[in-house]
Design a protein around this motif. Structure first.
Motif, PDB file in Angstrom:
ATOM      1  N   LEU A 166      31.160 -14.559 -41.279  1.00 20.51           N
ATOM      2  CA  LEU A 166      30.887 -15.333 -42.487  1.00 20.51           C
ATOM      3  C   LEU A 166      31.600 -16.684 -42.467  1.00 20.51           C
ATOM      4  CD1 LEU A 166      31.345 -12.310 -44.912  1.00 20.51           C
ATOM      5  CD2 LEU A 166      29.204 -13.170 -43.940  1.00 20.51           C
ATOM      6  N   TYR A 167      32.576 -16.823 -41.580  1.00 23.17           N
ATOM      7  CA  TYR A 167      33.303 -18.095 -41.452  1.00 23.17           C
ATOM      8  C   TYR A 167      33.483 -18.373 -39.962  1.00 23.17           C
ATOM      9  CZ  TYR A 167      36.838 -21.701 -42.025  1.00 23.17           C
ATOM     10  OH  TYR A 167      37.528 -22.882 -41.971  1.00 23.17           O
ATOM     11  N   LYS A 168      32.713 -19.341 -39.485  1.00 26.08           N
ATOM     12  CA  LYS A 168      32.549 -19.516 -38.041  1.00 26.08           C
ATOM     13  C   LYS A 168      33.798 -20.021 -37.307  1.00 26.08           C
ATOM     14  CE  LYS A 168      28.163 -18.359 -37.990  1.00 26.08           C
ATOM     15  NZ  LYS A 168      27.730 -17.085 -37.392  1.00 26.08           N
ATOM     16  N   ASN A 169      34.693 -20.690 -38.007  1.00 27.97           N
ATOM     17  CA  ASN A 169      35.855 -21.251 -37.318  1.00 27.97           C
ATOM     18  C   ASN A 169      36.798 -20.198 -36.741  1.00 27.97           C
ATOM     19  OD1 ASN A 169      34.899 -23.740 -37.902  1.00 27.97           O
ATOM     20  ND2 ASN A 169      36.521 -24.314 -39.327  1.00 27.97           N
ATOM     21  N   LEU A 170      36.601 -18.938 -37.137  1.00 31.45           N
ATOM     22  CA  LEU A 170      37.480 -17.895 -36.604  1.00 31.45           C
ATOM     23  C   LEU A 170      37.083 -17.490 -35.190  1.00 31.45           C
ATOM     24  CD1 LEU A 170      38.020 -15.414 -39.584  1.00 31.45           C
ATOM     25  CD2 LEU A 170      39.048 -17.628 -39.169  1.00 31.45           C
ATOM     26  N   ILE A 171      35.892 -17.896 -34.767  1.00 30.79           N
ATOM     27  CA  ILE A 171      35.405 -17.490 -33.447  1.00 30.79           C
ATOM     28  C   ILE A 171      35.153 -18.726 -32.590  1.00 30.79           C
ATOM     29  CG2 ILE A 171      34.398 -15.351 -34.300  1.00 30.79           C
ATOM     30  CD1 ILE A 171      31.677 -16.885 -34.168  1.00 30.79           C
TER      31      ILE A 171
END
Length: 267
Positions: free
Chosen positions: A29-34
């Motif tokens: 749901l929050y792309k910056n974590l990957i």
DNA sequence: CCCGTGCCCTGGCGGC
DNA sequence: TGCCGCCAGGGCACGG
């Protein structure tokens, strides 16, 4: 903030629920974590073989891949029986037993990475990690510290030097060792380095046995709270009397980190 | 290579 | 009561 004992607690509380389960779907749901676009696709139909911990990283050993997770400041995992999404939920792993493994992180500082099964220890970021205190060779650490021009606190927070310690346990370790956090590492005697490593091992073990430390907003998986905060001797104890000498504990800054010190005991 | 600084990010809290 | 600004900090990018 999760350091080695908290991450160990999360890992061991999750592991029995996850072993043998297959990931059927992943929602980020929050792309910056990957770090990759095909994160979700790569994990689908992967079975969770076992969990591990290296430094402050949780390692998910999967059928064909190795998934690593760093909780940074406030990352948490929940196992949920429903599909509800709550505030700060950022990644949902749907398992084949109907449970959702949910990664929740208020600050969004946590990170995930998919690595190869055979070389994950030789790839960044794990390849950059120094030994954990219990595996550290005192001679080797002493030699590294001799060459550095930083404070001992800065060095102990540096995961390349030694891994697993964070702000809380560095303060506790240096208090126990009676060494001032601003002392330059090249000035440390061999016996002082030995003492630091021995105390770090002792404190981390004790914290693991108590399920880690719960301060500020950090609590581990599924709302399980650690109890080591009751054993802290210096961290967070500003203006309180030192347990050894009764002098007021002070708070200073060391490389940007809030640092608690008894200036009478720690030289 | 080495080291210091700033950034990411949100909620809580002190001050007014 | 509300708003503003600051603080918390692990790891990394970047610059000197």
């Amino acid at each position: 903030m999760p350091e080695l004992p908290e991450v160990e607690t999360v890992k061991s509380s999750l592991e029995p629920h996850l072993i043998g389960k297959t990931i059927k779907e992943v929602k980020v749901l929050y792309k910056n974590l990957i770090d990759t676009d095909d994160f979700e696709k790569k994990l689908v139909n992967q079975k969770i073989i076992k969990l591990n911990r290296v430094g402050k990283f949780i390692i998910f050993h999967l059928t064909d891949k190795t998934l690593i997770s760093h909780l940074r400041m406030e990352g948490k995992y929940f196992l949920r029986e429903n599909n509800d999404i709550y505030k700060h939920d950022h990644v949902v792993f749907k398992l084949d037993n109907g449970l959702n493994l949910v990664y929740n992180d208020v600050r969004k500082f946590g990170r995930f990475k998919i690595l190869s099964k055979d070389k994950y220890l030789n790839e960044k970021p794990l390849s950059n990690l120094g030994p954990e205190p219990k595996n550290a060779n005192v001679n080797q650490i002493f030699r590294i510290l001799k060459k550095k021009n930083v404070s001992i606190k800065t060095a102990l927070l540096d995961q390349k030097v030694i891994s697993g310690l964070g702000n809380i346990y560095v303060d506790e370790t240096l208090f126990e060792s009676k060494i001032h956090p601003l002392k330059k590492t090249y000035k440390l005697k061999y016996f002082e380095v030995k003492k630091i490593i021995e105390n770090a091992i002792k404190i981390l073990e004790s914290a693991i046995n108590m399920g880690g430390t719960t301060i500020r907003t950090y609590y581990s998986t599924m709302g399980i709270d650690g109890k080591f905060q009751n054993r802290l001797k210096i961290h967070t104890k500003i203006n309180q009397p030192c347990l050894n000498c009764k002098q007021k504990i002070e708070k200073i800054k060391v490389s940007g980190r809030g640092t608690y010190v008894c200036k009478n005991c720690q030289k």
